[in-house]
Design an enzyme around this catalytic site. Sequence first.
Site, PDB file in Angstrom:
ATOM      1  N   GLU A   1       0.954  -1.358   0.270  1.00 28.57           N
ATOM      2  CA  GLU A   1      -0.025  -0.145   0.061  1.00 28.57           C
ATOM      3  C   GLU A   1       1.047   1.534   0.096  1.00 28.57           C
ATOM      4  O   GLU A   1       0.294   2.106  -0.405  1.00 28.57           O
ATOM      5  CB  GLU A   1      -0.772   0.150   1.330  1.00 28.57           C
TER       6      GLU A   1
ATOM      7  N   SER B   1     -31.216 -32.518 -11.280  1.00 28.68           N
ATOM      8  CA  SER B   1     -32.442 -32.196 -12.341  1.00 28.68           C
ATOM      9  C   SER B   1     -33.238 -31.041 -11.888  1.00 28.68           C
ATOM     10  O   SER B   1     -34.053 -30.660 -12.618  1.00 28.68           O
ATOM     11  CB  SER B   1     -33.436 -33.443 -11.990  1.00 28.68           C
TER      12      SER B   1
END
Length: 742
Positions: free
Chosen positions: A86, A338
Amino acid sequence: MKIIKKILILSFAFLLLAIATCFGIYFSATANTGLDLAKLDATKGFITLYDGSNKETATVSINGTGKIVPFREIPETVKNAFIAAEDKNFYKHRGLDLKGIARAAFKNLKSMSFKQGASTISQQLIKNTQLSSEKTLKRKLKEIKLTFALEKKYSKNEILEMYLNTIYFGHNCYGISNAADYYFSKNVSKLNCAESAMLAAIIRSPNNYSPFNHPDKCLTVRNSVLKRMKTLNFISEKEYKNAVLQELPVKKEREAAAQSYAEGVLNELEHLAIYSPYGVLNGCKIYTYLDPELQKYAEELNTEADRSGKSILICNNQTGGILTWHTTEGAIRRQPGSVLKPLAVYAPAVEENLIVPCTPILDSEINFNGYTPSNYKNEYHGYVSARTALAQSYNIPAVTLLNQIGIDKSEQYLERLCLPIDQKDRNLSLALGGLTDGFTVKEIASAYSVFSNDGRFVPCSFIRKIENADGNILYENKLKKYPVFSEDTAALINDMLLEAVKNGTAKKLSSLPFEICAKTGTCGTENGNTDAWTVSYTTEHTTAVWMGNADNTLSTITGGGLPCHYAYLLNKKIYAKKQPASFCIGEKTSQHKIDVAAYEQDHCMRLACERQPQKYTITELFRKSDSSLQVSDYFRENAFGNNYSVLYKNNAIYIDLCHTQYYNYRIKRCVDGKTKEIYNGQCDQCFIDKNIESGKKYTYIVRPYFKSDSGTIIYGKETILPSVFSKKRISAPPSQWWENNL
């Protein structure tokens, strides 16, 4: 020289004016802006949850442990990882990285936006705890002023300590202590180089870089931080090579129980467009759709046969509001099996005018360029209707239809239902729900909302409204229904899934005293099952039940078994006092009587004749716009029964009749110029006339008929068959005939 001098003076004057203007803007924008020291402590944040009746139901800490880790207890490798990721000049600048600001300003001017930032660790701490997340010049100026104040009041070590104890790591984790515990189940002091780099990497975009949500992205950014640490001499080449080989953490699903709903709310909160992790630090109120009584019932639902984990979701079809969410395994992705068939195959096939509920489909062994799907227990059923194929969850018809629709078209519909599929899943096994990652219970339940909402998609949601601590509305769930299928398609699918309850795999729901649609699904092998589903819905609610284990431990549970039983109990509870309305076929659909004979014999759909007996018809649902159906000839007056053959053998005449299961017959015989009716009534497939004389010509007249339900006799075409000659019988020669000729 005088001209040059004047230009220099004017330029200097403009420069002073510009500087004065900038200072004026700065002081104007930052007036009354001061450092709020209390906000630098983010350990007291909380969120209050309210149920569907606006009653307070829980207070959730948004900081987890809330533990502050002193600077001296934070390992150097952790500090270095964040500095490398950072702000590499953190210990050199006084709050602002001027080179970085200049670089970002140039890129912003180039793109005419505020896309690029140059935030130091000090600036990030100020932005996260003191200011809103809006990207404006005024907010940026305030950030600069407060950053200077922060740097003046605190040492670099104190600033880094506050930063690491307040930064957001995703998944409701604030602060390095909470993150270490959540991701690695470790104390901060035990974090190694690779773990520190991962935590430093994900803070840029916690959702996108989460090792649990997007491991590939997370690995890339973690290794990028490790490389920067090596470049800055924070780690050696050997440490770097060892660190990049370390695997990412795997999510440990915890017992959710009563916390399921709250976790669902917080997860949804993180994905809202308005969400800022630091915007809720001072507390907010979240109003949900929770039904406490139904939630308690779902949490306590259990049977002796229950040998696996489970997830239960109940939502309101009209609002999409989730009333109940209980899971023992977490919001994991599972193979849908299904339950995907109506969404990926049957609804698209109806919408594309390929089928209606009674469309006959051949269910037999088939090979699709090397792909050979099979039915359960390798049983095949010949021609079946699309309705039956879906209700009984036969695999071959589903794959056959997907092959006709095309993968691209099916994928388009799934994407509109927010069910995107991976490139690896673009094959015919999609029809059977065979996917790489699968879907969550929430995603499947949301997709099924399309059928109870006239073809419009309504995403499920936990959150109705969010207010800040002052009562101002931050977010309100404004219902949006997105059209995916037409109204008549939804009506036809509903009609088909009603059949799955009446006579199909979801028959355990058939004893409920109201109309309910359902689809079951099971995934597994011959050794056992990993996933078992039942998704049921009425006109008012959708109930999704999944059973299985996060670690894929096998069970014997099938979708039509225990999940269907739980769906039965849940729906019984939901409608204990008031039953839901029945499904409406809608104005864009109509019912037609279909001729059974044409259906059984020719495997095609033909309209029944006006006076056709009811026992030879079936009533089926169609689109009102479907005008392609023709009237069948099987029972149409003077049009049926004209396919006969006649044969003489063994001193008898055989007449093959057609469709004797549907018609009666009148048969006349013409011989020696005389005509006589020799038969009237039902007959087997072949009529045999044994009363034959030798050496004569026989002609037969055949006419079929049937009785209408009113008793009227309806005749078919009278047919004169080709004449048949019986052979002359040759008498046997007298005994010892040769003696008579001597």
